[in-house]
Design an enzyme around this catalytic site. Sequence first.
Site, PDB file in Angstrom:
ATOM      1  N   ARG A 116       1.081 -11.271  24.350  1.00 23.66           N
ATOM      2  CA  ARG A 116       2.175 -11.146  23.383  1.00 23.66           C
ATOM      3  C   ARG A 116       1.684 -10.987  21.937  1.00 23.66           C
ATOM      4  O   ARG A 116       2.462 -10.671  21.048  1.00 23.66           O
ATOM      5  CB  ARG A 116       3.122 -12.350  23.503  1.00 23.66           C
ATOM      6  CG  ARG A 116       4.110 -12.190  24.648  1.00 23.66           C
ATOM      7  CD  ARG A 116       4.961 -13.424  24.833  1.00 23.66           C
ATOM      8  NE  ARG A 116       4.205 -14.498  25.471  1.00 23.66           N
ATOM      9  CZ  ARG A 116       4.629 -15.763  25.555  1.00 23.66           C
ATOM     10  NH1 ARG A 116       5.770 -16.109  25.009  1.00 23.66           N
ATOM     11  NH2 ARG A 116       3.900 -16.670  26.163  1.00 23.66           N
TER      12      ARG A 116
ATOM     13  N   LYS B 139      -6.590 -13.541  21.511  1.00 20.97           N
ATOM     14  CA  LYS B 139      -5.638 -14.447  20.848  1.00 20.97           C
ATOM     15  C   LYS B 139      -6.331 -15.581  20.104  1.00 20.97           C
ATOM     16  O   LYS B 139      -6.014 -15.847  18.931  1.00 20.97           O
ATOM     17  CB  LYS B 139      -4.663 -15.027  21.878  1.00 20.97           C
ATOM     18  CG  LYS B 139      -3.705 -16.042  21.265  1.00 20.97           C
ATOM     19  CD  LYS B 139      -2.584 -16.432  22.193  1.00 20.97           C
ATOM     20  CE  LYS B 139      -2.947 -17.604  23.062  1.00 20.97           C
ATOM     21  NZ  LYS B 139      -1.800 -18.095  23.840  1.00 20.97           N
TER      22      LYS B 139
ATOM     23  N   THR C 162      -4.866 -22.707  34.985  1.00 20.54           N
ATOM     24  CA  THR C 162      -5.494 -23.770  34.190  1.00 20.54           C
ATOM     25  C   THR C 162      -6.364 -24.690  35.042  1.00 20.54           C
ATOM     26  O   THR C 162      -7.391 -25.188  34.570  1.00 20.54           O
ATOM     27  CB  THR C 162      -4.409 -24.596  33.480  1.00 20.54           C
ATOM     28  OG1 THR C 162      -3.398 -24.973  34.429  1.00 20.54           O
ATOM     29  CG2 THR C 162      -3.749 -23.820  32.361  1.00 20.54           C
TER      30      THR C 162
ATOM     31  N   ASN D  29     -26.039   0.569 -14.172  1.00 20.68           N
ATOM     32  CA  ASN D  29     -27.116   0.022 -13.336  1.00 20.68           C
ATOM     33  C   ASN D  29     -27.509   0.947 -12.211  1.00 20.68           C
ATOM     34  O   ASN D  29     -28.458   0.681 -11.504  1.00 20.68           O
ATOM     35  CB  ASN D  29     -26.695  -1.341 -12.757  1.00 20.68           C
ATOM     36  CG  ASN D  29     -25.462  -1.231 -11.869  1.00 20.68           C
ATOM     37  OD1 ASN D  29     -24.632  -0.337 -12.047  1.00 20.68           O
ATOM     38  ND2 ASN D  29     -25.351  -2.120 -10.920  1.00 20.68           N
TER      39      ASN D  29
END
Length: 490
Positions: free
Chosen positions: A20, A27, A86, A395
């Site tokens: 998403r 993410k 998980t 420079n």
Amino acid sequence: MPTENRPAAVIVLAAGGGTRMKSATPKVLHELCGRPLVGHVVAAARALEPRELAVVVGHGREQVAAYLAEAEPAVRAVVQEEQHGTGHATRIAMEALGAEQELDGTVLVVTGDAPLLTPATLRALLAAHEGAGRAVTVLSAIVPDPAGYGRIVREDGAVVAIVEQRDADAAQAEITEINSGLFAFDAKVLREALGRVRRDNSQGEEYLTDVLGIAVQDGLAVGAHVVEDWHETLGVNDRVQLAEMRRLLNRRINEHWMREGVSVIDPATTFIDVQVTLERDAVLHPNTQLHGTTVIGEGAEVGPNCTLTDTIVGTGAVVVNTTSEGAEIGPEATVGPYTYLRPGTRLGLRAKAGGFVEMKNAELGEGSKVPHLSYVGDTRIGVGCNLGAGTITANYDGVAKHRTEIGDYVFVGSNSVLIAPVKLEDGAFVAAGSAVNSAVGPGELAVARGRQRNIAGYIERKRPGSKAAQAAALAREAGRTGSAEEAPGD
Ligand code: UD1
Ligand code: CA
């Protein structure tokens, strides 16, 4: 109550896709307040000094592992090739961590996308878990809207299961106590139960939450510790939530510094990265962003409209409308407005880089001033110097960069260009409008421009009858004559 114990391990789950976010960046690498999401979680975990700290990586694993190797070298990145849930992620981490010697003690599992998590909450979870002598403790939260979360199912007050939203019946869906995704486990119970978790749910995944159910079945002590502030457990799923988290975390950081004695005029428009430090009585005006390892000294005033990155601001310095990166601003120095300090800029005590000045790799000594409209690069300037408006150090010759060396008490007239390499010795003086390309000795005046020549009667000849011609004629009649042959200052 904080516990004396160090956890055996903290496992951070960060292998998920984050679809998403709609992003090429994984993410957990999206940034807020100076750290990616996963960096915040790892920092909170690190504060507990776990014996092992593992992050499970999967989606964008090269990028996530590269970040961890660079920023968190003590962390072990464990690869989860395919994301089967998980429980699966935790199992892989437990196998990796226990490869040489099996873990013993408490294992904390946290999600990698919850940047508001504090060490205090992790400590409270650990203390509640170990204090009650449980096998499993889930960190739960009472939330106004439980949609999308796993629900904590209790019987007679005792936690018996966690049911995912998609697997919940109507009554369970009403429950507002949710699974934050954070757990404390006894290592042995976790290892054993993970081997028994099956994929027989609507997603075909191994759910870490099932470990709790298995422990209940086995008659082990299981419980929930309710988090004090549920915002802490909020995860980020899309960029709207990311912005909301940034707002919350930024407010927390601002409030911390205000309590330490810093005045923040408008916290809503003041952004302070986690690694920035400020001393007391510093004042931050609106629209100020302090990034990286910026340090603001005591009583310094920064803003409005400053973006300072890895910049040191000395005691009592004043910095207005400035963009600065990798610069060191000395005590009581003044900078701005509309000033750009680039890496290697160092301003001494009470030095000044004024309006529309850009400096790079340049040192400005004590009390020296570059007040207006200048570019100063690859330069060292001593003390008590003044570079007039529009002074430019040239420079770069199109091929290489060269240095400009300026001694003490040097004065450079306005709109001069110092063509490097070039050296101005102590007490040197450069006439305005000069183009200096060779050394100026101590106390010498350098005049490096065309001599002024005045041609009489020019306007009346070229534009007879014009307003300018009439004005000139009147001025001459009034006795005003031309200037000397040499312009003043020559
Ligand atoms: C999970 C919990 C849910 C809880 C919610 C809190 C389970 C089954 N559900 O749901 O009860 O309310 O978190 O936010 O645990 N991850 C991996 N590998 C995987 C899958 C996930 O590392 O194979 C990581 C993700 O990157 C993420 C975390 O685990 O950081 C949680 O995964 P996510 O898919 O967001 O779980 P939820 O469905 O939100
Ligand atoms: Ca989630």
